[in-house]
Design a protein around this motif. Structure first.
Motif, PDB file in Angstrom:
ATOM      1  N   LEU A 271       0.855  -1.181   0.000  1.00 17.45           N
ATOM      2  CA  LEU A 271       0.000   0.000   0.000  1.00 17.45           C
ATOM      3  C   LEU A 271       0.893   1.233   0.000  1.00 17.45           C
ATOM      4  CD1 LEU A 271      -2.354  -1.178   2.890  1.00 17.45           C
ATOM      5  CD2 LEU A 271      -2.707  -1.521   0.438  1.00 17.45           C
ATOM      6  N   GLY A 272       0.489   2.253  -0.713  1.00 16.46           N
ATOM      7  CA  GLY A 272       1.293   3.467  -0.766  1.00 16.46           C
ATOM      8  C   GLY A 272       0.462   4.692  -0.476  1.00 16.46           C
ATOM      9  N   GLU A 313       6.771  -0.824 -10.861  1.00 16.28           N
ATOM     10  CA  GLU A 313       6.802  -1.974  -9.968  1.00 16.28           C
ATOM     11  C   GLU A 313       5.818  -1.884  -8.804  1.00 16.28           C
ATOM     12  OE1 GLU A 313      10.891  -4.425 -10.080  1.00 16.28           O
ATOM     13  OE2 GLU A 313      10.975  -2.579  -8.918  1.00 16.28           O
ATOM     14  N   ALA A 314       5.130  -0.781  -8.645  1.00 15.07           N
ATOM     15  CA  ALA A 314       4.202  -0.649  -7.521  1.00 15.07           C
ATOM     16  C   ALA A 314       3.079  -1.678  -7.629  1.00 15.07           C
ATOM     17  CB  ALA A 314       3.623   0.761  -7.498  1.00 15.07           C
ATOM     18  N   TRP A 315       2.609  -2.164  -6.479  1.00 17.13           N
ATOM     19  CA  TRP A 315       1.517  -3.131  -6.459  1.00 17.13           C
ATOM     20  C   TRP A 315       0.264  -2.573  -7.123  1.00 17.13           C
ATOM     21  CZ3 TRP A 315       0.894  -8.117  -4.284  1.00 17.13           C
ATOM     22  CH2 TRP A 315       2.045  -8.656  -3.697  1.00 17.13           C
ATOM     23  N   THR A 316       0.086  -1.269  -7.087  1.00 18.72           N
ATOM     24  CA  THR A 316      -1.125  -0.673  -7.651  1.00 18.72           C
ATOM     25  C   THR A 316      -1.255  -0.914  -9.153  1.00 18.72           C
ATOM     26  OG1 THR A 316      -2.398   1.385  -7.730  1.00 18.72           O
ATOM     27  CG2 THR A 316      -0.042   1.570  -8.113  1.00 18.72           C
ATOM     28  N   SER A 321      -3.671  -8.827  -8.361  1.00 22.98           N
ATOM     29  CA  SER A 321      -2.781  -9.461  -7.380  1.00 22.98           C
ATOM     30  C   SER A 321      -2.888  -8.778  -6.026  1.00 22.98           C
ATOM     31  CB  SER A 321      -1.331  -9.409  -7.869  1.00 22.98           C
ATOM     32  OG  SER A 321      -1.140 -10.241  -8.989  1.00 22.98           O
ATOM     33  N   GLN A 322      -2.958  -7.453  -6.040  1.00 17.16           N
ATOM     34  CA  GLN A 322      -3.060  -6.700  -4.789  1.00 17.16           C
ATOM     35  C   GLN A 322      -4.327  -7.078  -4.021  1.00 17.16           C
ATOM     36  OE1 GLN A 322      -3.920  -2.431  -4.996  1.00 17.16           O
ATOM     37  NE2 GLN A 322      -2.264  -2.038  -3.541  1.00 17.16           N
ATOM     38  N   GLU A 323      -5.458  -7.146  -4.736  1.00 15.30           N
ATOM     39  CA  GLU A 323      -6.719  -7.490  -4.083  1.00 15.30           C
ATOM     40  C   GLU A 323      -6.720  -8.938  -3.587  1.00 15.30           C
ATOM     41  OE1 GLU A 323      -9.065  -5.518  -3.295  1.00 15.30           O
ATOM     42  OE2 GLU A 323      -8.553  -3.733  -4.441  1.00 15.30           O
TER      43      GLU A 323
END
Length: 575
Positions: A271-272, A313-316, A321-323
């Motif tokens: 999370l950012g 490269e951020a998960w967002t 995948s993030q969810e």
């Protein structure tokens, strides 16, 4: 620094690699893998880095896995039928005995992991054997079963021989280590599965780097987000952890104790800050490419457009995948992500709701501390100092909200539009499973067709201390009003200029070199709080001088949602 190195060398520390253990764009996407792993020099660089990590970091994470007897041998593919029964038959027992391995039939457990992949475990001494079906050669249809017993112990044996100085076939041993690390043709990303670029049969490298630790009142899950990636497409943003990687790391149907806290060590922040994830990230990689285009023409620095690792490269960039990660971790209820990589310190809190629950069922805290030696990017400093709009956006403390449905094909549709002729620019998101949409941006009058399966809200955490409790270099200068209007304006302007130079120290994000300390407190009649103390050196600290280290940013986060916190809804539904 020598004293710091000595202190760290004598403190038991869990380690996990990230970008700078190899290169900044390590395993960025399939295009990168094909380009590097087909190059002898590329494979040598990655192989050497991973062997160094195994010896100097990972061995300490799991000494029991390295301090065993390793095995590697091949078996006939006809035994696949025996393995599919998930029984350690006499035929299998004989095959292992011929290889010098004696196993008790009552203690040997066979489990089918995937098509063509099995795990054999000795319940007595915990020895493990990974059995996989592979092609014998490139372009060949002939297959063979390869058996790897106690993978980390076998790797240690191979590294020892490779650097022994004895008369060994170095090329053959390097090829074998490449096979163990997943750098060979057997582990090439080929084709897509479910719209995602993945390894054949969703196969992961044989050597696993993730690990877990169970404490008295906490659990630690350590993510390997470099070798267990999936990919959204061949050339673009990565999924930092594949679904298979999540399955290996996170136990199914976890049943944590009510007072247990789950730490998730994620090298890249999951999370950012909302400002970065919602506004800056979607444009970042295009801006990087545009910059390189004007500098170099058609060729970007990496040779692959859209692949600047600092931008994608951020998960967002891979919300699926993030969810999925959030969904699998939600049963732990109190989850703390510990991360680095991004060269700033910050904290976020995410409240997570599941269908049918008025109160949030889980609370996630993202604690990021990075790094020991930071240089603040000039474009951030310039934006903060010179752009009034940027300053106003930062002060808004944006809170991102998401709504999610597992399947878009179930009736009724997730959303009910008052006028189907009006198409939102977000409509395409409703045609993909899972459905993941923001709260805002829909036509007026839009309602839920059916309740979301999950939803969440994230907010940036702000240092709430009064000004006098903060370190003096970070404090806002006081103003003493006089009867002279011009002098008052001059003082305001001077304070503004002085504060602009302190942009390294903000209440939300700390850009100065920092180290984070995590503690807990349980206030009376309140939920458990995690405290993130970010220590830094003064703005004017000079090398060679003794500097006063203070907490420049302090964040306190409750690990449970209050009854007053309500799940996100569409704007028109808010009362």
């Amino acid at each position: 620094m020598p004293k710091v190195r000595r202190a760290m060398a004598n403190i038991s520390t869990f380690m996990i690699f990230d970008d700078h253990d190899v290169t900044d764009d390590w395993n960025l996407n399939p295009a990168w893998r094909d380009r590097v792993f087909t190059s002898p020099l590329g494979k040598t660089i990655v192989r050497n880095a991973m062997m160094a990590y195994a010896l100097f970091q990972d061995w300490g994470n799991r000494a029991d896995k390295y301090n065993r007897v390793g095995h590697f041998f091949e078996l006939d593919t006809a035994l696949a039928e025996e393995l599919n029964t998930e029984q350690f038959t006499e035929t299998l027992k004989s095959a292992f005995t011929e290889k010098g391995i004696t196993l008790d039939s009552e203690k040997a457990i066979v489990k089918l992991l995937h098509t063509g992949e099995w795990l054999l475990t000795n319940s007595e001494n915990k020895d493990e054997f990974i059995i996989r079906k592979y092609k014998k050669n490139v372009g060949s249809d002939d297959e063979i079963l390869k058996v790897l017993g106690n993978p980390h112990a076998h790797l240690l044996n191979q590294i020892t021989q490779l650097f022994s100085g004895e008369n060994v076939d170095v090329a053959a041993m390097e090829d074998h280590v490449d096979f163990l690390f997943g750098l060979d043709f057997q582990h090439r990303v080929a084709g897509s599965a479910g719209g995602r670029q993945q390894l054949p049969d969703n196969r992961s490298p044989l050597i696993k780097w993730h690990f877990t630790y169970d404490g008295a009142k906490h659990k630690i899950l350590v993510i390997d987000n470099r070798t267990r990636r999936s990919f959204v497409d061949f050339q673009g943003a990565p999924g930092n952890l594949s679904f298979n990687g999540m399955t290996d790391l996170i136990p199914e149907n976890p049943t944590p104790k009510d007072d247990e806290v789950c730490f998730v060590i994620a090298p890249l922040p999951v999370l950012g800050p909302s400002l970065l994830d919602e506004l800056i990230a979607p444009l970042a990689y295009k801006v990087f490419d545009l910059k390189e285009y004007f500098k170099e023409g058609d060729e970007v620095k990496s040779g692959m457009k859209g692949t600047n690792p600092d931008a994608i490269e951020a998960w967002t960039f891979d919300p699926v995948s993030q969810e999925e990660l959030l969904k699998r971790l939600a049963p732990f209820k109190k989850v703390i992500f510990l991360s680095g990589d991004v060269h700033y310190g910050s904290s976020q809190r995410l409240a997570y709701w599941t269908k049918g629950n008025a109160k949030a069922t889980a609370c996630f805290a993202q604690l990021t501390s990075s790094g020991f030696r930071n240089i603040m990017p000039s474009y951030i400093r310039n934006a903060s100092q010179h752009f009034l709009v940027a300053q106003k956006i930062i002060r808004q403390n944006l809170r991102a909200e998401r709504l999610g449905w597992l399947n878009h094909k179930i009736n009724p549709d997730p959303l009910d539009f008052p006028d189907n002729t009006k198409v939102s620019f977000l409509n395409d998101k409703l045609k993909k499973s899972p459905v993941i949409i923001p709260v805002n941006g829909w036509p007026a009058g839009t309602k839920f067709g059916r309740d979301p399966d999950w939803s969440w809200r994230i907010e940036n955490v702000t240092d709430s201390r009064i000004e006098s409790d903060r370190p003096s270099p970070a404090r806002v200068d006081t103003l003493e009003e006089t009867d002279d209007v011009m002098k008052n304006l001059q003082k305001i302007a001077s304070r503004h200029i002085a504060q602009a130079k302190k942009v390294n120290y903000t209440r939300q994000i700390l850009f100065k070199s920092n180290v984070g300390l995590v503690t807990f407190e349980k206030p009376t009649n309140e939920p458990l709080h995690v405290i993130h103390s970010l220590y830094a050196a003064p703005l004017d600290g000079k090398p060679g001088t003794t500097q006063k280290i203070e907490i420049y940013t302090l964040h306190k986060i409750p690990l449970e949602a209050s009854e007053a916190e309500k799940a996100p809804v569409l704007p028109h539904s808010k009362s």
